[in-house]
Write a protein that holds these residues in place. Structure first.
Motif, PDB file in Angstrom:
ATOM      1  N   LYS A  31      94.522  10.082   4.453  1.00 19.39           N
ATOM      2  CA  LYS A  31      94.798   8.702   4.802  1.00 19.39           C
ATOM      3  C   LYS A  31      94.556   8.428   6.284  1.00 19.39           C
ATOM      4  O   LYS A  31      94.537   7.295   6.718  1.00 19.39           O
ATOM      5  CB  LYS A  31      96.243   8.340   4.454  1.00 19.39           C
ATOM      6  CG  LYS A  31      96.532   8.285   2.966  1.00 19.39           C
ATOM      7  CD  LYS A  31      98.005   8.332   2.679  1.00 19.39           C
ATOM      8  CE  LYS A  31      98.740   7.175   3.326  1.00 19.39           C
ATOM      9  NZ  LYS A  31     100.184   7.220   3.010  1.00 19.39           N
ATOM     10  N   SER A  65      92.145   8.915  -1.369  1.00 18.40           N
ATOM     11  CA  SER A  65      93.549   9.067  -1.746  1.00 18.40           C
ATOM     12  C   SER A  65      93.880   8.045  -2.827  1.00 18.40           C
ATOM     13  O   SER A  65      93.130   7.087  -3.040  1.00 18.40           O
ATOM     14  CB  SER A  65      94.449   8.841  -0.536  1.00 18.40           C
ATOM     15  OG  SER A  65      94.382   7.482  -0.125  1.00 18.40           O
ATOM     16  N   ILE A  66      94.994   8.215  -3.493  1.00 17.58           N
ATOM     17  CA  ILE A  66      95.387   7.261  -4.533  1.00 17.58           C
ATOM     18  C   ILE A  66      95.626   5.895  -3.917  1.00 17.58           C
ATOM     19  O   ILE A  66      95.340   4.865  -4.525  1.00 17.58           O
ATOM     20  CB  ILE A  66      96.631   7.755  -5.314  1.00 17.58           C
ATOM     21  CG1 ILE A  66      96.843   6.885  -6.556  1.00 17.58           C
ATOM     22  CG2 ILE A  66      97.875   7.780  -4.435  1.00 17.58           C
ATOM     23  CD1 ILE A  66      95.721   6.932  -7.563  1.00 17.58           C
ATOM     24  N   GLU A  67      96.128   5.859  -2.676  1.00 13.12           N
ATOM     25  CA  GLU A  67      96.360   4.575  -2.015  1.00 13.12           C
ATOM     26  C   GLU A  67      95.037   3.845  -1.760  1.00 13.12           C
ATOM     27  O   GLU A  67      94.941   2.621  -1.946  1.00 13.12           O
ATOM     28  CB  GLU A  67      97.101   4.782  -0.684  1.00 13.12           C
ATOM     29  CG  GLU A  67      98.531   5.259  -0.823  1.00 13.12           C
ATOM     30  CD  GLU A  67      98.645   6.763  -0.982  1.00 13.12           C
ATOM     31  OE1 GLU A  67      99.781   7.251  -1.112  1.00 13.12           O
ATOM     32  OE2 GLU A  67      97.590   7.462  -0.974  1.00 13.12           O
ATOM     33  N   ILE A  70      93.755   2.491  -5.190  1.00 16.27           N
ATOM     34  CA  ILE A  70      94.509   1.337  -5.683  1.00 16.27           C
ATOM     35  C   ILE A  70      94.192   0.094  -4.851  1.00 16.27           C
ATOM     36  O   ILE A  70      94.081  -1.015  -5.389  1.00 16.27           O
ATOM     37  CB  ILE A  70      96.019   1.655  -5.677  1.00 16.27           C
ATOM     38  CG1 ILE A  70      96.332   2.628  -6.817  1.00 16.27           C
ATOM     39  CG2 ILE A  70      96.856   0.386  -5.811  1.00 16.27           C
ATOM     40  CD1 ILE A  70      97.732   3.173  -6.781  1.00 16.27           C
ATOM     41  N   TYR A  89      96.307  -1.836   3.594  1.00 15.88           N
ATOM     42  CA  TYR A  89      96.415  -1.610   2.148  1.00 15.88           C
ATOM     43  C   TYR A  89      95.075  -1.242   1.512  1.00 15.88           C
ATOM     44  O   TYR A  89      94.986  -1.153   0.283  1.00 15.88           O
ATOM     45  CB  TYR A  89      96.986  -2.853   1.459  1.00 15.88           C
ATOM     46  CG  TYR A  89      98.461  -3.082   1.734  1.00 15.88           C
ATOM     47  CD1 TYR A  89      99.436  -2.598   0.861  1.00 15.88           C
ATOM     48  CD2 TYR A  89      98.876  -3.774   2.865  1.00 15.88           C
ATOM     49  CE1 TYR A  89     100.792  -2.809   1.108  1.00 15.88           C
ATOM     50  CE2 TYR A  89     100.228  -3.989   3.120  1.00 15.88           C
ATOM     51  CZ  TYR A  89     101.175  -3.501   2.235  1.00 15.88           C
ATOM     52  OH  TYR A  89     102.527  -3.711   2.485  1.00 15.88           O
ATOM     53  N   TYR A 354     100.008  -3.893  -5.945  1.00 12.18           N
ATOM     54  CA  TYR A 354      99.656  -2.617  -5.314  1.00 12.18           C
ATOM     55  C   TYR A 354     100.758  -1.585  -5.567  1.00 12.18           C
ATOM     56  O   TYR A 354     100.486  -0.445  -5.968  1.00 12.18           O
ATOM     57  CB  TYR A 354      99.461  -2.843  -3.817  1.00 12.18           C
ATOM     58  CG  TYR A 354      99.102  -1.619  -3.000  1.00 12.18           C
ATOM     59  CD1 TYR A 354      97.773  -1.319  -2.710  1.00 12.18           C
ATOM     60  CD2 TYR A 354     100.091  -0.770  -2.522  1.00 12.18           C
ATOM     61  CE1 TYR A 354      97.439  -0.202  -1.950  1.00 12.18           C
ATOM     62  CE2 TYR A 354      99.769   0.350  -1.764  1.00 12.18           C
ATOM     63  CZ  TYR A 354      98.452   0.631  -1.482  1.00 12.18           C
ATOM     64  OH  TYR A 354      98.131   1.735  -0.739  1.00 12.18           O
ATOM     65  N   SER A 355     101.995  -1.985  -5.338  1.00 17.72           N
ATOM     66  CA  SER A 355     103.130  -1.072  -5.506  1.00 17.72           C
ATOM     67  C   SER A 355     103.274  -0.625  -6.956  1.00 17.72           C
ATOM     68  O   SER A 355     103.503   0.557  -7.243  1.00 17.72           O
ATOM     69  CB  SER A 355     104.410  -1.761  -5.028  1.00 17.72           C
ATOM     70  OG  SER A 355     105.539  -0.937  -5.230  1.00 17.72           O
ATOM     71  N   LYS A 358     100.596   1.940  -7.950  1.00 20.03           N
ATOM     72  CA  LYS A 358     100.888   3.262  -7.416  1.00 20.03           C
ATOM     73  C   LYS A 358     102.010   3.936  -8.201  1.00 20.03           C
ATOM     74  O   LYS A 358     101.906   5.108  -8.583  1.00 20.03           O
ATOM     75  CB  LYS A 358     101.275   3.152  -5.940  1.00 20.03           C
ATOM     76  CG  LYS A 358     101.499   4.501  -5.271  1.00 20.03           C
ATOM     77  CD  LYS A 358     101.811   4.342  -3.783  1.00 20.03           C
ATOM     78  CE  LYS A 358     102.080   5.695  -3.142  1.00 20.03           C
ATOM     79  NZ  LYS A 358     102.442   5.564  -1.706  1.00 20.03           N
ATOM     80  N   THR A 359     103.066   3.182  -8.477  1.00 21.52           N
ATOM     81  CA  THR A 359     104.196   3.739  -9.238  1.00 21.52           C
ATOM     82  C   THR A 359     103.755   4.156 -10.631  1.00 21.52           C
ATOM     83  O   THR A 359     104.154   5.219 -11.138  1.00 21.52           O
ATOM     84  CB  THR A 359     105.327   2.706  -9.335  1.00 21.52           C
ATOM     85  OG1 THR A 359     105.772   2.370  -8.020  1.00 21.52           O
ATOM     86  CG2 THR A 359     106.498   3.245 -10.143  1.00 21.52           C
ATOM     87  N   GLU A 362     101.970   7.440 -10.526  1.00 18.87           N
ATOM     88  CA  GLU A 362     102.915   8.527 -10.258  1.00 18.87           C
ATOM     89  C   GLU A 362     103.761   8.847 -11.482  1.00 18.87           C
ATOM     90  O   GLU A 362     104.094  10.012 -11.736  1.00 18.87           O
ATOM     91  CB  GLU A 362     103.817   8.141  -9.080  1.00 18.87           C
ATOM     92  CG  GLU A 362     103.071   8.075  -7.747  1.00 18.87           C
ATOM     93  CD  GLU A 362     103.895   7.444  -6.641  1.00 18.87           C
ATOM     94  OE1 GLU A 362     104.960   6.858  -6.943  1.00 18.87           O
ATOM     95  OE2 GLU A 362     103.465   7.517  -5.462  1.00 18.87           O
ATOM     96  N   ARG A 368      95.066   8.841 -14.036  1.00 16.10           N
ATOM     97  CA  ARG A 368      94.182   8.871 -12.880  1.00 16.10           C
ATOM     98  C   ARG A 368      92.730   8.655 -13.305  1.00 16.10           C
ATOM     99  O   ARG A 368      91.919   8.130 -12.536  1.00 16.10           O
ATOM    100  CB  ARG A 368      94.339  10.202 -12.142  1.00 16.10           C
ATOM    101  CG  ARG A 368      95.688  10.310 -11.434  1.00 16.10           C
ATOM    102  CD  ARG A 368      95.846  11.637 -10.706  1.00 16.10           C
ATOM    103  NE  ARG A 368      97.156  11.703 -10.048  1.00 16.10           N
ATOM    104  CZ  ARG A 368      97.400  11.325  -8.796  1.00 16.10           C
ATOM    105  NH1 ARG A 368      96.398  10.850  -8.055  1.00 16.10           N
ATOM    106  NH2 ARG A 368      98.607  11.410  -8.267  1.00 16.10           N
TER     107      ARG A 368
END
Length: 629
Positions: A31, A65-67, A70, A89, A354-355, A358-359, A362, A368
């Motif tokens: 990141k 990265s996953i961030e 997303i 973001y 976005y949140s 990501k959740t 996870e 993925r």
């Protein structure tokens, strides 16, 4: 124009060393931005262009990265996101809702805004540019000074594929003149019920006509540097009256037809758009077989991406996932991603989106692999459409300025070809150029009415007493131009109308868009009809002069009784900013060539009525009808 540093060397470095990076770098490490120098836009030092698209996408995808992944799946509306948040973001797209414009809505305001967003995107570790989306559905219609073409219903009447390519080309150039590179168009709905408020966004009731016109328009956009978007997938034009959502009678409703009809009428147009190479598809608010399209995995994943082989990405409509029933926002996001939506148009709740994404990853609610598929598609479109090399669009093909004369002339051609002559008793048309003509009616001198909805604002508007709603010319302007050059007289004062040889009556609808325009009556004096129509009709009838009536509308309206009092009747649809071209045809400098893209009903009780309807009812005017001189 100020130049800013882009990120192509970053891409190449990652592409060449990605396996080493991925093997030894933690998610948190990846990141951290790495300051690398990159060539400026337009530089010949462009190593990334030499990398195979698929190889490049896969190498970048592995390094993300996953961030970062997303972020590419999130699209925010410009009023609700600061440029710095694009960086923080890793946002993949920003867009303008209907009428949303920066500054004073001039080209330089748009360029500055897009530069600000793109600069922040370039500051991320990977420096992936955003794409900026807008509803340029009949020209770059949000921006004051742009050329506004006839709405799709008029282009359906023109039925000219070569003209459609030119319109796509002009629209692309005017978009690129403002730094905008993604058009939420064309709408390829096959409208089957004229009471629908989006009927004018459809080329017609026949899927072959829709495909015939949509394909060259898509190519006109994309071959000139702007990403096209076929919408709204699928069946939005076939919804049933009384099933609407969001408080509308028909818009966003249920497409209650057999699966065979659904495939033949509403899916076939998407198959043709996919074959034409359309890069994005927007999902419909509507439902089929009781399932909202935003969660219809079978139609998005299995049919569109599977059977049709669509390789681009799928975007939701404005907060479209919020209409998925009996689920909270987290569950709606999960359902939509798993159904095949790749990018989320979340104007205000983009951070929550976005949140939740990501959740969900996870927690294992979204795999993925599904995230990778979505991001792979988004990156591929950006790579293939040159967004990486030219984040603001290729300036060499952008129009030098909005509203160039050569662009206006193409719009004038479209207006002339869109007009449909439905009655011409005693050859009252063409008009004599030296005639004394009384022109009346609400649509005679109002560019706002000519343009309709989706013009500067979502719902459109009318001219004020001192200002035009858009730059352009009115129908009255055209009559004055020709009369003044040929010794004719144009009369607009009712007190002097008795001196005229003929009356030209220009009736109109009020501007509207989407479900706001749903209209269960379709008369000339109620619903979305202009409130001055009745007065104008009565005034013309009292004069007793030969009467030529034009109707500015986004669909057929019921005229079965009134037409008996008119010597000629012309469907002028919503011609856009260049209304003076109407006079060129009425005076006979050009012949009528337009044909009805919809069956014209005798009464509202006859609706829905379509040319392939097994009931076989006869309309007032049949699909494909249109007279010539």
């Amino acid at each position: 124009m100020k130049k800013f540093v882009n990120s192509r060397v970053k891409f190449l470095a990652l592409a060449m060393s990605v396996m080493l990076i991925v093997s030894c770098q933690s998610s948190e490490d990846r990141k951290i931005p790495q300051p690398l120098q990159s060539p400026l836009p337009g530089s010949s030092n462009n190593p990334i262009s030499e990398v195979n698209n698929e190889e490049w996408v896969e190498s970048i995808l592995k390094s993300m990265s996953i961030e970062e992944k997303i972020g590419q799946m999130v699209q925010a509306e410009r009023r609700y996101i600061f440029p710095s948040q694009v960086k923080n973001y890793f946002i993949g797209s920003v867009f303008s809702g209907g009428g949303s414009s920066p500054g004073k809505n001039k080209a330089e305001d748009w360029i500055k805004m897009n530069e600000d967003y793109q600069k922040e995107a370039a500051e991320t570790r990977l420096g992936i540019p955003i794409i900026y989306g807008i509803d340029a559905v009949h020209g770059h219609n949000t921006v004051y000074g742009a050329v506004v073409f006839p709405h799709n219903i008029g282009l359906g009447a023109a039925n000219d594929p070569e003209l459609m390519y030119k319109i796509g080309e002009v629209t692309a150039k005017e978009m690129l003149a403002t730094g905008v590179n993604w058009n939420f168009a064309p709408c390829i709905a096959v409208a089957r019920d004229e009471r629908w408020g989006r009927s004018y966004e459809s080329y017609g009731e026949d899927p072959e006509l829709v495909s015939r016109l949509a394909v060259p328009y898509i190519k006109g956009l994309q071959e000139n540097g702007v990403i096209a978007c076929a919408k709204h997938y699928a069946g939005d034009g076939g919804t049933m009256w009384g099933t609407g959502d969001s408080g509308y009678p028909i818009d966003q409703g249920e497409t209650k037809i057999s699966r065979e009809e659904f495939e033949k009428i509403h899916l076939s147009v998407y198959e043709e758009a996919v074959k034409a190479g359309v890069k994005t598809v927007m999902v419909s608010f509507s439902s089929f077989e009781g399932v909202k399209m935003h969660e219809n995995k079978y139609l998005i994943q299995d049919v569109l991406k599977g059977e049709m082989g669509f390789k681009g990405f799928v975007v939701s409509d404005w907060e479209g996932v919020h209409q998925i029933k009996n689920k909270d926002f987290y569950q709606q996001i999960v359902s939509a991603v798993n159904a095949g939506i790749d990018m989320f148009m979340e104007p205000m709740k983009w951070k929550e989106c976005y949140s939740h994404l990501k959740t969900a990853v996870e927690k294992g609610d979204i795999s993925r692999e599904r995230i990778d598929d979505a991001v792979r598609r988004i990156l591929t479109v950006k790579k293939e459409m040159g967004v990486l090399e030219n984040p603001l669009g290729d300036r060499s093909i952008a129009a030098k300025e909005l509203g160039m004369e050569e662009n206006i002339e193409i719009a004038r051609e479209a207006v002339r070809k869109s007009l449909v002559l439905l009655k011409n008793d005693n050859n009252v048309l063409p008009l004599k150029k030296d005639a004394k003509i009384f022109i009346t009616g609400p649509g005679a001198d109002d560019i706002g009415l000519q343009c309709g909805g989706w013009t500067r604002s979502w719902q459109g508007d009318v001219d004020s007493w001192r200002d035009r709603w858009m730059k352009g010319t009115s129908i009255l302007d055209g009559f004055k131009r020709i009369a003044q050059a040929n010794g004719g007289t144009i009369i607009t004062d009712p007190k002097k109308a008795k001196n005229a040889d003929v009356t030209v009556l220009v009736l109109a609808e009020k501007p509207y868009a989407e479900g706001v325009g749903d209209d269960g009556t379709l008369g000339l004096y109620d619903g979305m009809a202009h409130n001055e129509n009745k007065k104008a009709v009565e005034e013309a009838k009292k004069l007793g002069l030969p009467t030529i009536t034009l109707l500015l509308s986004g669909r057929p309206r019921i005229i079965t009784e009134e037409i008996n009092d008119w010597d000629a009747f012309v469907a002028a649809w919503l011609p856009g900013s260049e209304g003076d071209a109407v006079a060129d045809v009425l005076y006979g400098d050009y012949n009528f060539t337009g044909k009805l893209p919809f069956s014209w009903p005798k009464s509202v009780e006859q609706i829905p009525i379509n040319h392939d309807d097994p009931k076989g009812e006869k309309p007032l005017f049949e699909f494909g009808f249109g007279l010539k001189y």
